[in-house]
Design an enzyme around this catalytic site. Structure first.
Site, PDB file in Angstrom:
ATOM      1  N   ASP A  22       0.866  -1.172   0.000  1.00 38.81           N
ATOM      2  CA  ASP A  22       0.000   0.000   0.000  1.00 38.81           C
ATOM      3  C   ASP A  22       0.909   1.231   0.000  1.00 38.81           C
ATOM      4  O   ASP A  22       2.107   1.153   0.266  1.00 38.81           O
ATOM      5  CB  ASP A  22      -0.927  -0.011   1.206  1.00 38.81           C
ATOM      6  CG  ASP A  22      -2.256   0.661   0.906  1.00 38.81           C
ATOM      7  OD1 ASP A  22      -2.287   1.563   0.040  1.00 38.81           O
ATOM      8  OD2 ASP A  22      -3.262   0.299   1.541  1.00 38.81           O
ATOM      9  N   PHE A  23       0.336   2.387  -0.276  1.00 39.04           N
ATOM     10  CA  PHE A  23       1.149   3.529  -0.680  1.00 39.04           C
ATOM     11  C   PHE A  23       1.724   4.303   0.505  1.00 39.04           C
ATOM     12  O   PHE A  23       0.995   4.683   1.422  1.00 39.04           O
ATOM     13  CB  PHE A  23       0.323   4.443  -1.582  1.00 39.04           C
ATOM     14  CG  PHE A  23       0.273   3.949  -3.006  1.00 39.04           C
ATOM     15  CD1 PHE A  23       0.491   4.809  -4.071  1.00 39.04           C
ATOM     16  CD2 PHE A  23       0.048   2.608  -3.290  1.00 39.04           C
ATOM     17  CE1 PHE A  23       0.484   4.347  -5.375  1.00 39.04           C
ATOM     18  CE2 PHE A  23       0.031   2.143  -4.584  1.00 39.04           C
ATOM     19  CZ  PHE A  23       0.251   3.020  -5.643  1.00 39.04           C
TER      20      PHE A  23
END
Length: 599
Positions: A301-302
Site C-alpha cells: 500500500d502507498f
C-alpha cells in the site's frame, strides 16, 4: 502501436520467458531498482510538477526511470486521459531499453471521491459502490461490472486496477466499508471472483490486472480506526477469525489473481509478528507465497517507506525505528515486489550499495514485474491507447445504461408501511435533498411539507470526519448514530406527511432513531433520477442488505471486531430487502439471504 525491434525481448514471436531473460540481462542496477517503484501521479501532468507539487510522471520517467504509475484525478473525457497516457509511452520509448509504462487506477466508477481510496467517476460510467454490487448479489452483474470497468480502463491506457477490495466489513465503524462487498465471506468471494473474471477478460493484451486488497484482510481494525494513521495501526482478532478474513483471497488466488496489495495494519495478539503486513515476512513469504502458492506481484500500500511529509508520515508500523534504506531492504526480504507511492529510487540504490540488499534479491521482483508488462502486451501492440476510441468507449451510453440499472437494483427497501411505495404520479412532493428537476413527469415539487402529499428525504450515514486531517478527513470514523438535530428533523417531517427516507450507507448506520418515515431505503450510490424512477415504480428495488444494520452503538462497541454478524439483536439482518414489481403492484416479498452461511 508496433515498434521496430532492436533486441530479442522486443520480438513478440519469442516466448515470454525468453524475452524476460534477454531484457533482464540488459538492465542496469538502476533500471532494476526503478522498476520496483509504483509512483502516484496526477492525470494530465507530464513535465515539471503536478497540482500537488509532486514530480510529474514524465519527470519521473526521464530522471528516475520509473515506469509504474497510479493515475490520480479525474479527466475531462476519455480522449484526454488516453492522450496523456500516450505521451508517457512516447517518453518511455526515448529511454535506452524502451520499457513501457504501466498505468494503474484506484476505483473510479462510483460516487466516492477520496484521493486515498477512490476517484470520482467523472467521464467514466457511474455504478453503485462495491457494497451496492454486493447488495445486488448477482455474479452476472458483478462480471458485467468488471467487463465494463476493464473496457473503459483499457481504452484509457489503464492496465492495473487497485481493486477489488475484498476486506470483510466486520468492524462497522471502519471508514472503508463502501468499497467492500460486505461482511459475509461467501458473498464477497462469489462476487469478487466474478468481478475479476470480467476485468481480466482474455488474460492478456485485452485484460486489466486486478490487484486485490488488502491482504490478509483489512476489516478487523481496532475500534474501526484506519491504519492510514498511527492511531489505527492495530488489527485485532478477538474472535479468532483470521482465516475467515483470508478466505476471499484464497479463492481469488485459486482463480488466477495476478496481483495483491497487503494493508498498512499490523496484527496484534496473534501468532504473527507485530509489524505492518507488507513488512511481515511470515505473512508475505510464509502465508501468501508458500502456503497459498501465490507467485504474482505483491505491491505495498502507498507510502510505507517515506510517506508524504509531516501531515502524512510513512505507514511503517512496527518498524518506525528503521531508516528508509532499512525499510526498503526489509520489504524486499519479506517477499514484496513493489513499493506503492514511493518515488525516491535512491533509497533502494543506497540499500544495495550499503550491503543491506544484494542485487540478486531484486531478480524475482523484477522478473515478476516484467512478466506482467509482457503478459499485458505493453511491449507490443497494446502499448498505445486510441484517443478517439477512448472518447467513445469511456462513459458510453450503453455502459451508463447498465450502470444506472445497477444503481436501481442495488437499492434495498427496508420498510414500506401501508404499501406507501410505489408512489402515484401527479402527487405533490416535498424533497429538500433532491434535485427538483428529476421529478419532471412524475410529481409537482413543493417547498413546504404542509403542502405535500409525500416527503422524500435523502441523507447518509453520519459523517464524523476529522477536519484536522484536511482531505484525508473524508475517511469517516466514530459513531454510527444520527445526531439529535438530524433525528428531530426526520421525525418532525415524518410526523407531518407520509415520508420516504433514503440513507446512503458508506458504513452500517444505526437507524433506530430515524425509522419514523413510512418507507426507508438503504442505498449505495444511486443518483437522484434513477432513485425517483424507483419511487414511482418505473423500476423496483432489488437489493438485499450485504451487512447487518446494528440496533445501537452499544451493540457495535460490544461486538468482536473480526466476527461477522456479531452485534446483538440487529435492527435489520443481512439479506433483508422488500420488493414491489410496478406502480400497480403490492409489496410482494422479503429477499432471502444471498449467502449460504451467516453464522
Amino acid at each position: 502501436m508496433d515498434i521496430e525491434p532492436r533486441y530479442p525481448y522486443e520480438n513478440p514471436r519469442l516466448p515470454v520467458e525468453h524475452r524476460i531473460d534477454d531484457l533482464f540481462g540488459r538492465m542496469t542496477r538502476k533500471d532494476k531498482a526503478a522498476l520496483i517503484f509504483h509512483a502516484d501521479i496526477s492525470v494530465g501532468h507530464v513535465d515539471g510538477t503536478d497540482g500537488w507539487g509532486r514530480p510529474a510522471a514524465g519527470t519521473l520517467l526521464r530522471e528516475r526511470g520509473i515506469t509504474h504509475f497510479l493515475a490520480q484525478g479525474t479527466p475531462r473525457d476519455g480522449r484526454d486521459i488516453a492522450q496523456w497516457h500516450n505521451r508517457l509511452q512516447e517518453i518511455a520509448l526515448e529511454s535506452p531499453l524502451r520499457i513501457p509504462v504501466t498505468l494503474a487506477s484506484d476505483p473510479r466508477h462510483s460516487a466516492t471521491d477520496n484521493p486515498l481510496t477512490s476517484q470520482a467517476a467523472g467521464a467514466f460510467s457511474r455504478w453503485p459502490e462495491a457494497l451496492g454490487i454486493a447488495a445486488i448479489g448477482s455474479e452476472k452483474t458483478a462480471y458485467e461490472f468488471g467487463e465494463v470497468v476493464g473496457r473503459e480502463y483499457r481504452a484509457a491506457g489503464i492496465r492495473v486496477a487497485l481493486h477489488p477490495q475484498v476486506d470483510l466489513s466486520t468492524e462497522y465503524r471502519w471508514a472503508r466499508i463502501a468499497q467492500t462487498f460486505g461482511e459475509d465471506a461467501d458473498l464477497t468471494t462469489r462476487v469478487a471472483v466474478a468481478y475479476c473474471q470480467g476485468l481480466h477478460g482474455d488474460g492478456g493484451a485485452e485484460s486489466v490486472a486486478a490487484m486485490a486488497k488488502h491482504f490478509p484482510g483489512g476489516g478487523p481494525q481496532k475500534d474501526g480506526l484506519d491504519p492510514h494513521f498511527s492511531d489505527g495501526r492495530e488489527q485485532i482478532y478477538p474472535g479468532g477469525r483470521f482465516d475467515y478474513h483470508l478466505a476471499p483471497f484464497v479463492a481469488l488466488i485459486e482463480a488466477g489473481l495476478p496481483q495483491v496489495m497487503p494493508y498498512y495494519g499490523m496484527p496484534v495478539g496473534t501468532e504473527w509478528e507485530e509489524v505492518g503486513f507488507a513488512y511481515n515476512k511470515g505473512i508475505i513469504t510464509g502465508l501468501l507465497r508458500q502456503r497459498l502458492g501465490f507467485d504474482g506481484v505483491v505491491c505495498t500500500d502507498f507510502g510505507v517507506i517515506t510517506g508524504m511529509g509531516e501531515t502524512f508520515p510513512a505507514k511503517a508500523w512496527g518498524v518506525e525505528h528503521l531508516t528508509h534504506e532499512q525499510r526498503a531492504a526489509r520489504l524486499i526480504d519479506s517477499g514484496v515486489d513493489q513499493f506503492g507511492g514511493e518515488k525516491d529510487v535512491s533509497v533502494l540504490l543506497d540499500a544495495l550499495s550499503s550491503g543491506l540488499l544484494t542485487e540478486a534479491q531484486l531478480e524475482q521482483p523484477v522478473r515478476r514485474l516484467l512478466r506482467e508488462k509482457f503478459r499485458l502486451g505493453l511491449f507490443d501492440g497494446a502499448r498505445m491507447a486510441d484517443p478517439e476510441r477512448a472518447n467513445t468507449v469511456i462513459g458510453s451510453a450503453a455502459h451508463q445504461t447498465l450502470a444506472v440499472r445497477a444503481q436501481q437494483q442495488s437499492l434495498v427497501l427496508l420498510k414500506n408501511d401501508a404499501s406507501l411505495l410505489p408512489l402515484s404520479r401527479g402527487i405533490r412532493v416535498y424533497a429538500p435533498d433532491v434535485d427538483p428537476s428529476v421529478f419532471e413527469g412524475f410529481a409537482t415539487v413543493v417547498t413546504d411539507p404542509a403542502e405535500a402529499d409525500v416527503a422524500v428525504l435523502r441523507t447518509r450515514t453520519p459523517d464524523y470526519a476529522d477536519p484536522a486531517r484536511h482531505f484525508i478527513g473524508s475517511m469517516h470514523k466514530g459513531s454510527l448514530e444520527f445526531r439529535p438535530e438530524d433525528q428531530q428533523r426526520i421525525q418532525a417531517i415524518a410526523g407531518q406527511v407520509p415520508t420516504v427516507l433514503d440513507v446512503y450507507l458508506d458504513r452500517p448506520a444505526v437507524l433506530t432513531d430515524v425509522l419514523a418515515p413510512a418507507a426507508v431505503f438503504a442505498s449505495f450510490g444511486t443518483d437522484d433520477r434513477p432513485f425517483v424512477e424507483v419511487l414511482f415504480g418505473e423500476a423496483g428495488p432489488e437489493g438485499s442488505l450485504p451487512v447487518d444494520l446494528p440496533r445501537s452503538m452499544a451493540a457495535v462497541e460490544a461486538s468482536r471486531t473480526d466476527v461477522p454478524f456479531d452485534t446483538a439483536d440487529p435492527l435489520f439482518r443481512f439479506g433483508h430487502g422488500l420488493r414491489y414489481k410496478s406502480s400497480s403492484a403490492e409489496e410482494i416479498s422479503e429477499a432471502g439471504s444471498p449467502a449460504s452461511d451467516v453464522s
